[in-house]
Design a protein around this motif. Sequence first.
Motif, PDB file in Angstrom:
ATOM      1  N   ASN A   1      64.745   5.143 114.489  1.00 42.15           N
ATOM      2  CA  ASN A   1      64.249   5.864 115.446  1.00 42.15           C
ATOM      3  C   ASN A   1      65.052   5.471 116.811  1.00 42.15           C
ATOM      4  OD1 ASN A   1      62.830   7.266 117.166  1.00 42.15           O
ATOM      5  ND2 ASN A   1      61.118   5.819 116.960  1.00 42.15           N
ATOM      6  N   THR A   2      65.228   4.027 116.954  1.00 42.42           N
ATOM      7  CA  THR A   2      65.986   3.853 118.290  1.00 42.42           C
ATOM      8  C   THR A   2      67.435   4.373 118.246  1.00 42.42           C
ATOM      9  OG1 THR A   2      64.633   1.800 118.742  1.00 42.42           O
ATOM     10  CG2 THR A   2      66.503   1.850 119.743  1.00 42.42           C
ATOM     11  N   LEU A   3      68.028   4.083 116.950  1.00 41.99           N
ATOM     12  CA  LEU A   3      69.512   4.322 117.115  1.00 41.99           C
ATOM     13  C   LEU A   3      69.791   5.668 117.161  1.00 41.99           C
ATOM     14  CD1 LEU A   3      72.451   3.644 116.792  1.00 41.99           C
ATOM     15  CD2 LEU A   3      71.980   3.534 113.993  1.00 41.99           C
ATOM     16  N   ALA A   4      69.002   6.790 116.396  1.00 42.16           N
ATOM     17  CA  ALA A   4      69.047   8.140 116.420  1.00 42.16           C
ATOM     18  C   ALA A   4      68.707   8.606 118.015  1.00 42.16           C
ATOM     19  CB  ALA A   4      68.250   8.837 115.604  1.00 42.16           C
ATOM     20  N   ARG A   5      67.904   8.027 118.650  1.00 43.76           N
ATOM     21  CA  ARG A   5      67.602   8.646 119.884  1.00 43.76           C
ATOM     22  C   ARG A   5      68.675   8.159 120.874  1.00 43.76           C
ATOM     23  NH1 ARG A   5      62.336  10.598 120.372  1.00 43.76           N
ATOM     24  NH2 ARG A   5      61.052  10.083 118.861  1.00 43.76           N
ATOM     25  N   ARG A   6      69.310   6.914 120.724  1.00 43.00           N
ATOM     26  CA  ARG A   6      70.244   6.320 121.645  1.00 43.00           C
ATOM     27  C   ARG A   6      71.693   6.856 121.666  1.00 43.00           C
ATOM     28  NH1 ARG A   6      69.404   2.154 124.968  1.00 43.00           N
ATOM     29  NH2 ARG A   6      71.230   1.004 125.649  1.00 43.00           N
ATOM     30  N   ILE A   7      72.164   7.247 120.587  1.00 46.86           N
ATOM     31  CA  ILE A   7      73.458   7.784 120.377  1.00 46.86           C
ATOM     32  C   ILE A   7      73.492   8.990 121.199  1.00 46.86           C
ATOM     33  CG2 ILE A   7      75.011   8.817 118.700  1.00 46.86           C
ATOM     34  CD1 ILE A   7      74.276   6.811 116.873  1.00 46.86           C
ATOM     35  N   ASN A   8      74.533   8.978 121.821  1.00 46.25           N
ATOM     36  CA  ASN A   8      74.856  10.254 122.751  1.00 46.25           C
ATOM     37  C   ASN A   8      75.123  11.547 121.888  1.00 46.25           C
ATOM     38  OD1 ASN A   8      75.860  12.045 124.734  1.00 46.25           O
ATOM     39  ND2 ASN A   8      76.923  10.379 126.085  1.00 46.25           N
ATOM     40  N   LYS A   9      74.204  12.475 122.217  1.00 45.00           N
ATOM     41  CA  LYS A   9      74.444  13.818 121.167  1.00 45.00           C
ATOM     42  C   LYS A   9      75.260  14.398 121.856  1.00 45.00           C
ATOM     43  CE  LYS A   9      70.786  12.335 119.312  1.00 45.00           C
ATOM     44  NZ  LYS A   9      70.055  11.311 120.515  1.00 45.00           N
ATOM     45  N   ASP A  10      75.874  14.282 123.186  1.00 42.13           N
ATOM     46  CA  ASP A  10      76.943  15.256 123.728  1.00 42.13           C
ATOM     47  C   ASP A  10      78.400  14.689 122.907  1.00 42.13           C
ATOM     48  OD1 ASP A  10      75.291  16.542 125.399  1.00 42.13           O
ATOM     49  OD2 ASP A  10      75.557  15.066 126.917  1.00 42.13           O
ATOM     50  N   ILE A  11      78.380  13.817 122.523  1.00 46.30           N
ATOM     51  CA  ILE A  11      79.604  13.151 121.718  1.00 46.30           C
ATOM     52  C   ILE A  11      79.650  13.423 120.429  1.00 46.30           C
ATOM     53  CG2 ILE A  11      81.094  11.168 121.524  1.00 46.30           C
ATOM     54  CD1 ILE A  11      79.960  10.191 124.316  1.00 46.30           C
ATOM     55  N   TYR A  12      78.296  13.017 119.749  1.00 52.40           N
ATOM     56  CA  TYR A  12      78.285  12.954 118.388  1.00 52.40           C
ATOM     57  C   TYR A  12      77.231  13.968 117.748  1.00 52.40           C
ATOM     58  CZ  TYR A  12      80.471   8.254 119.275  1.00 52.40           C
ATOM     59  OH  TYR A  12      81.394   7.286 119.625  1.00 52.40           O
ATOM     60  N   ASP A  13      77.648  14.277 116.547  1.00 46.88           N
ATOM     61  CA  ASP A  13      76.621  15.382 115.685  1.00 46.88           C
ATOM     62  C   ASP A  13      75.782  14.309 114.982  1.00 46.88           C
ATOM     63  OD1 ASP A  13      75.034  17.071 114.512  1.00 46.88           O
ATOM     64  OD2 ASP A  13      76.977  17.842 113.179  1.00 46.88           O
ATOM     65  N   VAL A  14      74.603  13.864 115.394  1.00 41.53           N
ATOM     66  CA  VAL A  14      73.728  13.019 114.674  1.00 41.53           C
ATOM     67  C   VAL A  14      72.827  13.829 113.707  1.00 41.53           C
ATOM     68  CG1 VAL A  14      71.783  11.292 114.825  1.00 41.53           C
ATOM     69  CG2 VAL A  14      73.492  11.737 116.670  1.00 41.53           C
ATOM     70  N   ARG A  15      72.986  13.351 112.385  1.00 41.25           N
ATOM     71  CA  ARG A  15      72.167  13.934 111.308  1.00 41.25           C
ATOM     72  C   ARG A  15      71.317  12.705 110.424  1.00 41.25           C
ATOM     73  NH1 ARG A  15      75.688  18.800 108.920  1.00 41.25           N
ATOM     74  NH2 ARG A  15      76.317  19.528 110.764  1.00 41.25           N
ATOM     75  N   LEU A  16      70.146  13.354 110.536  1.00 40.93           N
ATOM     76  CA  LEU A  16      69.127  12.089 109.781  1.00 40.93           C
ATOM     77  C   LEU A  16      68.627  12.410 108.434  1.00 40.93           C
ATOM     78  CD1 LEU A  16      67.136  10.106 112.181  1.00 40.93           C
ATOM     79  CD2 LEU A  16      66.202  10.771 109.844  1.00 40.93           C
ATOM     80  N   ILE A  17      68.588  11.307 107.582  1.00 40.49           N
ATOM     81  CA  ILE A  17      68.165  11.717 106.198  1.00 40.49           C
ATOM     82  C   ILE A  17      66.896  10.683 105.946  1.00 40.49           C
ATOM     83  CG2 ILE A  17      68.417  11.592 103.652  1.00 40.49           C
ATOM     84  CD1 ILE A  17      71.730  11.794 104.554  1.00 40.49           C
ATOM     85  N   SER A  18      65.830  11.055 105.672  1.00 41.19           N
ATOM     86  CA  SER A  18      64.497  10.340 105.574  1.00 41.19           C
ATOM     87  C   SER A  18      63.595  11.093 104.759  1.00 41.19           C
ATOM     88  CB  SER A  18      63.805  10.049 106.867  1.00 41.19           C
ATOM     89  OG  SER A  18      62.651   9.132 106.583  1.00 41.19           O
ATOM     90  N   PRO A  19      62.787  10.519 103.763  1.00 40.78           N
ATOM     91  CA  PRO A  19      61.724  11.063 103.089  1.00 40.78           C
ATOM     92  C   PRO A  19      60.482  11.382 104.011  1.00 40.78           C
ATOM     93  CG  PRO A  19      62.119   8.888 102.243  1.00 40.78           C
ATOM     94  CD  PRO A  19      63.206   9.071 103.457  1.00 40.78           C
ATOM     95  N   ALA A  20      60.437  10.624 104.887  1.00 37.60           N
ATOM     96  CA  ALA A  20      59.227  10.422 106.053  1.00 37.60           C
ATOM     97  C   ALA A  20      59.701  11.478 107.203  1.00 37.60           C
ATOM     98  CB  ALA A  20      58.802   9.461 106.376  1.00 37.60           C
ATOM     99  N   ASN A  21      58.970  12.532 107.559  1.00 35.95           N
ATOM    100  CA  ASN A  21      59.444  13.247 108.738  1.00 35.95           C
ATOM    101  C   ASN A  21      58.889  12.593 110.246  1.00 35.95           C
ATOM    102  OD1 ASN A  21      56.991  14.127 108.586  1.00 35.95           O
ATOM    103  ND2 ASN A  21      57.261  16.223 109.061  1.00 35.95           N
ATOM    104  N   HIS A  22      58.624  11.421 109.917  1.00 30.08           N
ATOM    105  CA  HIS A  22      58.172  10.545 111.075  1.00 30.08           C
ATOM    106  C   HIS A  22      58.476   9.326 111.254  1.00 30.08           C
ATOM    107  CE1 HIS A  22      54.959   9.708 108.086  1.00 30.08           C
ATOM    108  NE2 HIS A  22      54.955   8.519 108.538  1.00 30.08           N
TER     109      HIS A  22
END
Length: 462
Positions: A1-22
């Motif tokens: 959660n912290t890492l996905a929120r912290r990475i700069n989305k203007d620089i990186y295309d962040v994709r997340l894989i998880s069986p829980a959608n929360h």
Amino acid sequence: NTLARRINKDIYDVRLISPANHFLFTPLLPSTAVGTLEFRAIQEPVRTIKGLGEYYQAKAISLDTQNQVVKCKDLFKCHAFDVKYDYLCIAAGNKTNTFNTPGIAEREGKEVFFLKHLYHARQIRNRVLECFERASNPNISVEERDRLLSFIVVGGGPTSCEFTTELYDFLQEDVKKWYPDLIPHIKLTLVEAGPGLLGSFHKSLAEYYLKKLRSKKIDVHLSTAVTGVKERWYPSPDGTSKEEHHHYTMASFADDTELPFGTMVWSAGLAPVKFVENSNLKLGKGKILVDKYLRVPDQKGRVFALGDCATFAEGEGLPLPPTASVAEQQAYYIGDCFNLYYKDFDVTNEKMKDTDLPLPGPVAPALMPWQQAEFLNKILMKPVPEFQYKNRGAMAAMGFGGGVSDLTKTDLPAPKVATSGAAAFFMWRSAYWTKQLSWTNMILIPMYWFKQMVFGRDISRF
């Protein structure tokens, strides 16, 4: 959660894989299992992350590092698909370890329950209420009523201790009100294989917690391992058949004693998830080995691992406790490395395919537990290139009005003291309330605390 929120989305295309959608705020999970808090108040939907490129509700099955592909399986229809990556951050966590204890896996979800996810808390809550409703039926024998109202908690860590005291409060404040005739039949037992509770806490706090549990008439067994859960049957009227309604469960202990029970909550250890086992990455004691920069060796800096599923390779660092604080600090570190340094490396350039990612520059350790106080990290701590873990202290609640707080080894600019009682309880509640990421949960959590204190917990089963 912290890492996905912290990475700069203007620089990186962040994709997340998880069986829980929360994302789950695990320190408050025991409170939801008895209704002190409601389930939705301690989770944040994945899709609330601003700028998130894609989210796939799926299970990561295996990893092909040669082609930089994560092989996934859709959670709903089990359709297989691949997700390519330039960089991969593995934060798969762990699952509950049964230590191959006979009967635990077989009875899980029936009489035995784990406590790591929201659906576990929901199962426990329904089972506890089911036991009381069944025990109140007039056709139940005294022997069966005693068994149904026997609750066993396995494990001596903060989760087990906090759930035990939450359950005790529920029994004393709500069950006593709505099921007064059943109070004499209730038995609450805490079982720990080690010599004491809260092993990572200061000895005085662990002893205080144990003393308080026993003063509440909670039966605490130390240095006692659960050796199995057995199925048995009450004799049927004709003395021959094994009908399902005559079935009951019995816990066996290493001291050759047995205890019939209606509900067992097992929170006694951690084991690697299948993705980690199938990743073909180097493992140590079931965890992915990483260097001092949290990179997986021999992957040219393309794969990182953090949290419970990772551990330092020999000579790279000391083992870290499997806590949310460690994972959060590692997420801060990796996020800052990407935002400040790795952005200058053109990972998409084919000519750079076989080039190792350059090491990061200095990064300030994430000492402060609150995002609002993050600016103090650079003032209080010396930035260094490698990851540095900082001790923020440890806390454990003891139901309403009680708890322990261990700041004796903290790196925070605070007195090095061990605190117990009401002061520790309010420290615990304040700290975890202020760590919520959304205004929704910051409003809901105190509202549910107020509701529980004034009106009691909800005893509906659905």
